[in-house]
Every structure is written in structure tokens, then in C-alpha cells.
Enzyme design. Sequence first.
Site, PDB file in Angstrom:
ATOM      1  N   LYS A   1       0.829  -1.210   0.000  1.00  0.00           N
ATOM      2  CA  LYS A   1       0.000   0.000   0.000  1.00  0.00           C
ATOM      3  C   LYS A   1       0.860   1.256   0.000  1.00  0.00           C
ATOM      4  CE  LYS A   1      -1.853   2.903   2.810  1.00  0.00           C
ATOM      5  NZ  LYS A   1      -1.970   4.182   2.067  1.00  0.00           N
TER       6      LYS A   1
ATOM      7  N   GLY B   1       6.858   4.769   8.340  1.00  0.00           N
ATOM      8  CA  GLY B   1       5.996   5.941   8.486  1.00  0.00           C
ATOM      9  C   GLY B   1       6.153   6.538   9.868  1.00  0.00           C
ATOM     10  N   SER B   2       5.078   7.139  10.363  1.00  0.00           N
ATOM     11  CA  SER B   2       5.168   7.854  11.632  1.00  0.00           C
ATOM     12  C   SER B   2       5.218   6.888  12.816  1.00  0.00           C
ATOM     13  CB  SER B   2       3.967   8.789  11.778  1.00  0.00           C
ATOM     14  OG  SER B   2       2.784   8.026  11.789  1.00  0.00           O
ATOM     15  N   THR B   3       5.813   7.363  13.900  1.00  0.00           N
ATOM     16  CA  THR B   3       5.899   6.548  15.116  1.00  0.00           C
ATOM     17  C   THR B   3       4.501   6.253  15.660  1.00  0.00           C
ATOM     18  OG1 THR B   3       8.088   7.372  15.621  1.00  0.00           O
ATOM     19  CG2 THR B   3       6.818   6.561  17.488  1.00  0.00           C
ATOM     20  N   GLU B   4       3.618   7.237  15.538  1.00  0.00           N
ATOM     21  CA  GLU B   4       2.254   7.067  16.054  1.00  0.00           C
ATOM     22  C   GLU B   4       1.553   5.884  15.376  1.00  0.00           C
ATOM     23  OE1 GLU B   4       0.055  10.508  15.095  1.00  0.00           O
ATOM     24  OE2 GLU B   4      -1.787   9.802  16.069  1.00  0.00           O
TER      25      GLU B   4
ATOM     26  N   GLY C   1       3.033   3.499  13.691  1.00  0.00           N
ATOM     27  CA  GLY C   1       3.813   2.302  14.012  1.00  0.00           C
ATOM     28  C   GLY C   1       3.361   1.678  15.323  1.00  0.00           C
TER      29      GLY C   1
ATOM     30  N   GLU D   1       9.916   0.893  10.592  1.00  0.00           N
ATOM     31  CA  GLU D   1      10.935   1.929  10.369  1.00  0.00           C
ATOM     32  C   GLU D   1      10.215   3.257  10.543  1.00  0.00           C
ATOM     33  OE1 GLU D   1      12.646   4.712   9.136  1.00  0.00           O
ATOM     34  OE2 GLU D   1      12.777   3.964   7.074  1.00  0.00           O
TER      35      GLU D   1
ATOM     36  N   CYS E   1      13.370  10.480   7.167  1.00  0.00           N
ATOM     37  CA  CYS E   1      13.297   9.992   8.553  1.00  0.00           C
ATOM     38  C   CYS E   1      14.645  10.096   9.254  1.00  0.00           C
ATOM     39  CB  CYS E   1      12.768   8.567   8.581  1.00  0.00           C
ATOM     40  SG  CYS E   1      13.576   7.510   7.387  1.00  0.00           S
TER      41      CYS E   1
ATOM     42  N   GLU F   1       9.815  15.261  15.598  1.00  0.00           N
ATOM     43  CA  GLU F   1      10.182  15.175  14.184  1.00  0.00           C
ATOM     44  C   GLU F   1       9.365  16.214  13.405  1.00  0.00           C
ATOM     45  OE1 GLU F   1       9.019  11.615  11.919  1.00  0.00           O
ATOM     46  OE2 GLU F   1      11.071  11.581  11.174  1.00  0.00           O
TER      47      GLU F   1
HETATM   48  P1  NDP Z   1       1.730   7.950   8.322  1.00  0.00           P
HETATM   49  O1  NDP Z   1       2.504   7.146   9.285  1.00  0.00           O
HETATM   50  O2  NDP Z   1       0.281   8.173   8.576  1.00  0.00           O
HETATM   51  O3  NDP Z   1       1.854   7.336   6.850  1.00  0.00           O
HETATM   52  C1  NDP Z   1       2.651   6.255   6.460  1.00  0.00           C
HETATM   53  C2  NDP Z   1       1.831   5.213   5.710  1.00  0.00           C
HETATM   54  O4  NDP Z   1       0.954   4.536   6.624  1.00  0.00           O
HETATM   55  C3  NDP Z   1       0.923   5.768   4.630  1.00  0.00           C
HETATM   56  O5  NDP Z   1       0.837   4.829   3.578  1.00  0.00           O
HETATM   57  C4  NDP Z   1      -0.396   5.893   5.374  1.00  0.00           C
HETATM   58  O6  NDP Z   1      -1.499   5.972   4.511  1.00  0.00           O
HETATM   59  C5  NDP Z   1      -0.395   4.621   6.171  1.00  0.00           C
HETATM   60  N1  NDP Z   1      -1.270   4.610   7.344  1.00  0.00           N
HETATM   61  C6  NDP Z   1      -1.865   5.666   7.986  1.00  0.00           C
HETATM   62  N2  NDP Z   1      -2.562   5.236   9.050  1.00  0.00           N
HETATM   63  C7  NDP Z   1      -2.427   3.889   9.092  1.00  0.00           C
HETATM   64  C8  NDP Z   1      -2.907   2.865   9.971  1.00  0.00           C
HETATM   65  N3  NDP Z   1      -3.658   3.156  11.044  1.00  0.00           N
HETATM   66  N4  NDP Z   1      -2.555   1.586   9.730  1.00  0.00           N
HETATM   67  C9  NDP Z   1      -1.759   1.276   8.676  1.00  0.00           C
HETATM   68  N5  NDP Z   1      -1.287   2.186   7.813  1.00  0.00           N
HETATM   69  C10 NDP Z   1      -1.609   3.485   8.015  1.00  0.00           C
HETATM   70  O7  NDP Z   1       2.450   9.348   8.170  1.00  0.00           O
HETATM   71  P2  NDP Z   1       1.783  10.755   7.753  1.00  0.00           P
HETATM   72  O8  NDP Z   1       1.733  10.812   6.289  1.00  0.00           O
HETATM   73  O9  NDP Z   1       0.504  10.988   8.490  1.00  0.00           O
HETATM   74  O10 NDP Z   1       2.857  11.778   8.302  1.00  0.00           O
HETATM   75  C11 NDP Z   1       2.780  12.251   9.650  1.00  0.00           C
HETATM   76  C12 NDP Z   1       4.160  12.415  10.228  1.00  0.00           C
HETATM   77  O11 NDP Z   1       4.812  11.155  10.249  1.00  0.00           O
HETATM   78  C13 NDP Z   1       5.081  13.293   9.420  1.00  0.00           C
HETATM   79  O12 NDP Z   1       4.936  14.628   9.741  1.00  0.00           O
HETATM   80  C14 NDP Z   1       6.417  12.755   9.794  1.00  0.00           C
HETATM   81  O13 NDP Z   1       6.848  13.368  10.985  1.00  0.00           O
HETATM   82  C15 NDP Z   1       6.173  11.294  10.044  1.00  0.00           C
HETATM   83  N6  NDP Z   1       6.555  10.443   8.908  1.00  0.00           N
HETATM   84  C16 NDP Z   1       7.689   9.731   9.026  1.00  0.00           C
HETATM   85  C17 NDP Z   1       8.114   8.941   7.994  1.00  0.00           C
HETATM   86  C18 NDP Z   1       9.367   8.180   8.118  1.00  0.00           C
HETATM   87  O14 NDP Z   1       9.871   7.658   7.120  1.00  0.00           O
HETATM   88  N7  NDP Z   1       9.909   8.063   9.302  1.00  0.00           N
HETATM   89  C19 NDP Z   1       7.388   8.857   6.735  1.00  0.00           C
HETATM   90  C20 NDP Z   1       6.159   9.593   6.713  1.00  0.00           C
HETATM   91  C21 NDP Z   1       5.801  10.362   7.768  1.00  0.00           C
HETATM   92  P3  NDP Z   1      -1.965   7.435   4.018  1.00  0.00           P
HETATM   93  O15 NDP Z   1      -0.882   7.981   3.184  1.00  0.00           O
HETATM   94  O16 NDP Z   1      -3.154   7.197   3.208  1.00  0.00           O
HETATM   95  O17 NDP Z   1      -2.239   8.241   5.248  1.00  0.00           O
END
Ligand code: NDP
Length: 493
Positions: free
Chosen positions: A198, A250-253, A255, A272, A306, A403
Site C-alpha cells: 500500500k 511511516g510515523s511513530t504514532e 507504528g 521503520e 526519517c 520530528e
Molecule cells: P503515516 O505514518 O500516517 O503514513 C505512512 C503510511 O501509513 C501511509 O501509507 C499511510 O497511509 C499509512 N497509514 C496511515 N494510518 C495507518 C494505519 N492506522 N494503519 C496502517 N497504515 C496506516 O504518516 P503521515 O503521512 O501521516 O505523516 C505524519 C508524520 O509522520 C510526518 O509529519 C512525519 O513526521 C512522520 N513520517 C515519518 C516517515 C518516516 O519515514 N519516518 C514517513 C512519513 C511520515 P496514508 O498515506 O493514506 O495516510
Amino acid sequence: MADQTPVSAASLGLGLDLAYAPAPEATDHVRIREHYGLLIGGKWVEPASGKGFKTVNPATEVVLAEVAEAGEEDVDLAVKAARAAYDKVWSKTSGAQRAKYLFRIARILQERAREFAVLETIDGGKPIKESRDVDLPLAAAHFFYYAGWADKLDYAFPGRQPQPLGVAAQVIPWNFPLLMAAWKLAPALAAGNTVVLKPAETTPLTALLLGEVLEQAELPPGVVNILTGAGATGAALVAHPDVEKVAFTGSTEVGKAIQRTLAGSGKRLTLELGGKAANIVFDDAPIDQAVEGIVNGIYFNQGHVCCAGSRLLVQESIAEPLIAKLKRRMATLRVGDPLDKNTDVGAINSRQQLARIEELVASGEAEGAELYQPPCDLPARGFWFRPTVFTGVAQSYRIAQEEIFGPVLSVLTFRTPAEAVEKANNTPYGLSAGVWTDKGSRILDLANRLRAGVIWANTFNRFDPTSPFGGYKESGFGREGGLHGLTAYVDLS
Ligand code: NDP
């Protein structure tokens, strides 16, 4: 005392106009469809709900395409397709055959690199010189690297009889859309797993083009399924009972939410997540190279990285001249059209991300840090943020702890190596760090004491498919890249 006034490139006093003429990359070789479906079982299909969402160019706010939004029913179909492909085809395909497919994908990515680079830049806002020179070569390199392992798993894990896990659910972010797809797909496929991937909501187009490449490479149907959608799609995918392995960046939240969902399920998980890396500069460092490393560490990809070096820790004795040089260098950064080959800092990926950056920067000012932004014109439309540096930052400020994921650097100072380590480790994260010094012994000493998965010495933001990447603490667990990355996709019991 060093001159603190930044200069622009045009005011160097040589009597020349040093302004760059526009150098836009051509886009006529990229075909963006009006509408994209889901790739399930080797076919492009419409979602059961019939719903879709729009993806926009963040540099212009122009709608690029409508993309299908996968719901629970589609997730179920995709996982079933991946399971059938695993049972009937992929688990019976020899390592040498799997390697052939991966080599083919790598070659096609190289052949179509320009098309991919332009599409990545249009959909995500990153400068073309980065998508062209970093994202694409590295994505192809990952497929090449893991192709090499596919028929040598017994040598990778001597005496262990490695077996694939089954179906892998992979959820990726928007900062390196194609590269993250490559990081996840290549080791999974090399080890014999099938995948449901995804991509992020704001950057689906290169993953969908990759779907076409997989068809072109004649990868058997269902081995890779691609579901576009929002967070709910990702949540349904990772929670699906018939996936054996979840990989998330993606985000820690999010994760943490995935960790809660998977607790007790027996599914394998790698995360990650975010970072707040310290880039540490000692007084014996080559100062001009360090300035380049600081700029590359935080302004590369608009700081949407990240492992970005978002905290500069500089030894107090050189803080003043180093910050003066940094500001002069920042004044030469070119911000604007991501398709222009001279652009250094492109568009912020989305309106939401821009709002998050603005909110955190406002908190930095409110808490008492001093802000500097070079004067530069920003385009009238699109999402933009000037390269920013904060001085006078205390460790307790939000801009030193959270972050920001934007082109914003927080500067702190230290006096001794012990203080540098203490401050560098004083964050919930632990993904990366940088050390700038002339002394090899100091580099080795700090590398042992910094709680970070990757430590760069006298450089920053270097990536290689053979090298493992991953975090400590709230930056996640598990490693991607290298042999370690393969380990996450095999059963060694
Ligand atoms: P997310 O963690 O929401 O997005 C990462 C991926 O996870 C996207 O494909 C997202 O889909 C998907 N996702 C969102 N919610 C869920 C869930 N409950 N279960 C499974 N998958 C999910 O990051 P955001 O785009 O909201 O960014 C927010 C913050 O996160 C940024 O400001 C940054 O600080 C951090 N971030 C860190 C990253 C890293 O590589 N460390 C990468 C991206 C963000 P969708 O795109 O549709 O929301």
C-alpha cells in the site's frame, strides 16, 4: 568576528549576473492516466465501493489523476490473490528464477528511469535532480542487490535452511515513494514471499507505474498486489488474518498502532519510524565540508527524511563561524519548481504536512528560539517552506524533540564529547547520527556511544543496498537493506 550577513549568489560583486536560467525537465514522455484501479491478481480492477481519491501535484495544486480507494473487501481479495500466488507459483519458483524476475525489474527501472523520476517529482514535489540521481538509481540497485541473493539463500544463512514466510503486507510513506517500494519488495520477493503493497495516499503514481513494470517483467499474477488508499486501507491490510509478515515505514504514532493491532497475532513485524538525528560537528572538523553535510542532512528532499540531520550539535568554540557559513550557504539554495534541474529545495509534499511544519516552527519561535530564513521568492501556488535554521534552541523545545519532517534545522551547542553524546541521545528516537571530526578514534568512540542505527562519519545521508538501515527506541525495530533486510523475510527455525 565573522560576518553574519548572508549574501546571495548574485551579490558576489563580480559584475556578473549569476542567476540560473530556468532549466525545466521535459514531461512529454510521461503519461498520467485520468484514473487508476487496483492491481489484484495480475489485473487492474475497480474497488468494490467504487470510491476514489485525487492525487495532486504539490508544486502547482493541479489534480493529476483519480486513484481507486481500496476498502476491506479489496484488501481481502488482494491477500487471497497473494496467498494463491504463493501456494501455487512463487513458493515453487526456484531462487534462480526469482532472481531473473528481479534482475528484469531492475533493468526496466533503469530503462524507464527518466519517466519514473519525472513522475516521482510531479506527484511528490521533490527536486528532479534528487529523484533522477538518488531515488531511481537506488531503487534499481535494491532490485539488483536482492536479485543476487535469491538463489544463494543457503549461503546467506549457512546451515539454517531458510524458508519464505508467506504473504507480506507492506505499507510505505510519501517521502521516497518508489524507493520505499523497492526497499520492501526486493528482499520479500528474493526470499520467496508474495506481497500486498500500500503506497501513501499523496504519492501513489510511481507505485502504480511500478505495477506496470512488474507486468512488463512478466512477474506471475498475484505475486505483487498494489492497493491504493488512505490510512484505513493500511489498517485493514496489516490487520488481515492471512498475512504472515507486516513491514511498515511511516510515523511513530501509526507504528505504535500497528504494534498494538498485531500484539499476540504471531505475525512478524518490522517498523521503520521517525527520527530526530544529531549531526555533531567538532572543532577539528573540515568546516566547509561540514557545512555541505549539514545542508545535505536537513534540506535534502525538503527535510522529508526519517534520518534527516535535523539537530545540529556544534562545538561551542566554532559555533559562531560555522553558523555564519551555514547561513551564507543557505542563501544560495534554490527553492522552487521541482522539475527545474537547478532546484535544490522543492515543494512540501502536502497541505497537511505544510501545516504541521508551520505549527512546529511557530512553537519554536514562541518558546524563544531565533529563526533565520534566507530571502527567496516562493511560487504563488503550491506548498512551500523556506529553508529554516533555529539558533538558541534549548533541549526541551518541541523543535529539539519532535520530528518536524520539513526543511527546519535546530542548532544546539556542546563543549565536550561526553556532552555531545548526552545531548544526541536525549530524544525518544534513535535512527541516525552524523559525526564530523578529524580524529578517527573519536568517530569510533562516538559510534559506540550514540544510540542510533546508522552513524555517518564526515558525510551524511549516504545509502547503499548492501548496508542495513533501521532504528533504536521509537525509531522502530528490524533492519532493511543488506543481509539483515533479508532476515526479516525468512523463517530460520
Ligand atoms: P503515516 O505514518 O500516517 O503514513 C505512512 C503510511 O501509513 C501511509 O501509507 C499511510 O497511509 C499509512 N497509514 C496511515 N494510518 C495507518 C494505519 N492506522 N494503519 C496502517 N497504515 C496506516 O504518516 P503521515 O503521512 O501521516 O505523516 C505524519 C508524520 O509522520 C510526518 O509529519 C512525519 O513526521 C512522520 N513520517 C515519518 C516517515 C518516516 O519515514 N519516518 C514517513 C512519513 C511520515 P496514508 O498515506 O493514506 O495516510
